[in-house]
Design a protein around this motif. Structure first.
Motif, PDB file in Angstrom:
ATOM      1  N   ASP A   3       0.661  -1.083  -0.112  1.00 28.58           N
ATOM      2  CA  ASP A   3      -0.034   0.032  -0.028  1.00 28.58           C
ATOM      3  C   ASP A   3       0.864   1.259  -0.070  1.00 28.58           C
ATOM      4  OD1 ASP A   3      -2.449  -1.198  -0.114  1.00 28.58           O
ATOM      5  OD2 ASP A   3      -2.368  -1.610   1.947  1.00 28.58           O
ATOM      6  N   ASP A  13      -8.049   8.674 -10.305  1.00 30.71           N
ATOM      7  CA  ASP A  13      -8.783   7.377 -10.184  1.00 30.71           C
ATOM      8  C   ASP A  13      -7.890   6.083 -10.428  1.00 30.71           C
ATOM      9  OD1 ASP A  13      -8.524   7.853 -12.902  1.00 30.71           O
ATOM     10  OD2 ASP A  13     -10.520   7.060 -13.368  1.00 30.71           O
ATOM     11  N   ARG A  15      -4.486   3.824  -9.143  1.00 35.19           N
ATOM     12  CA  ARG A  15      -3.916   3.512  -8.076  1.00 35.19           C
ATOM     13  C   ARG A  15      -2.756   2.540  -8.540  1.00 35.19           C
ATOM     14  NH1 ARG A  15      -5.705  -0.746  -3.661  1.00 35.19           N
ATOM     15  NH2 ARG A  15      -3.945  -0.443  -2.267  1.00 35.19           N
ATOM     16  N   GLU A  23      -4.128 -12.863  -5.904  1.00 32.50           N
ATOM     17  CA  GLU A  23      -4.344 -12.151  -7.187  1.00 32.50           C
ATOM     18  C   GLU A  23      -3.937 -12.869  -8.441  1.00 32.50           C
ATOM     19  OE1 GLU A  23      -4.918  -7.582  -6.588  1.00 32.50           O
ATOM     20  OE2 GLU A  23      -3.022  -8.322  -5.745  1.00 32.50           O
ATOM     21  N   THR A  26      -6.128 -13.227 -11.231  1.00 35.08           N
ATOM     22  CA  THR A  26      -6.787 -12.060 -11.848  1.00 35.08           C
ATOM     23  C   THR A  26      -5.563 -11.633 -12.798  1.00 35.08           C
ATOM     24  OG1 THR A  26      -8.136 -11.497  -9.706  1.00 35.08           O
ATOM     25  CG2 THR A  26      -7.558  -9.675 -11.321  1.00 35.08           C
ATOM     26  N   GLU A  62      -4.603   0.304 -11.062  1.00 32.86           N
ATOM     27  CA  GLU A  62      -6.005   0.004 -10.916  1.00 32.86           C
ATOM     28  C   GLU A  62      -6.655   1.217 -11.131  1.00 32.86           C
ATOM     29  OE1 GLU A  62      -6.612  -1.227  -6.848  1.00 32.86           O
ATOM     30  OE2 GLU A  62      -6.758  -3.271  -7.343  1.00 32.86           O
ATOM     31  N   ASP A  64     -10.942   2.423 -10.701  1.00 31.98           N
ATOM     32  CA  ASP A  64     -12.190   2.059 -10.298  1.00 31.98           C
ATOM     33  C   ASP A  64     -12.397   0.731  -9.936  1.00 31.98           C
ATOM     34  OD1 ASP A  64     -13.186   4.563 -10.814  1.00 31.98           O
ATOM     35  OD2 ASP A  64     -13.277   4.219 -12.859  1.00 31.98           O
ATOM     36  N   GLY A  65     -11.107   0.229  -9.146  1.00 31.97           N
ATOM     37  CA  GLY A  65     -11.241  -1.329  -8.806  1.00 31.97           C
ATOM     38  C   GLY A  65     -11.027  -2.163 -10.119  1.00 31.97           C
ATOM     39  N   LEU A  66     -10.585  -1.917 -11.165  1.00 27.92           N
ATOM     40  CA  LEU A  66     -10.324  -2.556 -12.259  1.00 27.92           C
ATOM     41  C   LEU A  66      -8.870  -2.710 -12.606  1.00 27.92           C
ATOM     42  CD1 LEU A  66     -11.527  -4.492 -14.448  1.00 27.92           C
ATOM     43  CD2 LEU A  66     -11.586  -2.294 -15.965  1.00 27.92           C
TER      44      LEU A  66
END
Length: 156
Positions: A3, A13, A15, A23, A26, A62, A64-66
């Motif tokens: 982090d 937006d 990160r 992961e 993914t 990332e 928006d969480g994607l």
């Protein structure tokens, strides 16, 4: 460092962070859509092993969480190796690859790395242009020699 790895992103937006072992699937699905070519290590065990051995190596972007981008910034104590710089097609040309490379290069500077070597497919003209625009150049004096020590996973 997961982090704590943050750099100026192309927009608020996006990160930048390191991957976690859970992961792997993914990341593999992302590479199937966004990256060129496959490797003998493109399986859950290979990705998980990378992250467990070097938790700061697999850097992700990332939005928006994607998952929209990745780069592997491998450091073996001697060389800085770059692999799998990829950005999801709808997110390309927004500066995400630039930010990922900045994170990789910051990692290498922090460990005392002296030069980054990028693996780029010979037939991937788009990737060659991207690496060149980031200040990397093709090394004409060397060729890659490989010998697999295991059978590739199905489809590789």
């Amino acid at each position: 460092m997961n982090d704590q790895l943050r750099h100026d992103a192309p927009s608020d937006d996006v990160r930048i962070r390191t991957a976690t072992p859970d992961e792997a699937e993914t990341v593999l699905a992302f590479w199937a859509e966004a990256a060129e070519g496959t490797s003998i290590t493109d399986d859950v065990d290979g990705v998980t092993r990378l992250i467990r051995r070097d938790p700061d190596a697999l850097i992700l972007a990332e939005a928006d969480g994607l998952l929209v981008g990745s780069v592997i910034a491998g450091w073996d104590g001697w060389r800085c190796s770059l692999y799998r710089l990829a950005v999801l097609p709808p997110y390309r040309r927004r500066g995400i690859a630039t930010v990922l490379l900045a994170a990789a290069e910051a990692r290498f500077a922090a460990v005392g790395g002296r030069r980054g070597d990028a693996m780029v497919l010979e037939a991937n003209d788009r990737a060659q242009r991207a690496w060149a625009s980031a200040g990397y150049r093709r090394e004409e004096r060397w060729r890659r020699w490989v010998k697999p020590y295991a059978e590739p996973a199905a489809g590789h």
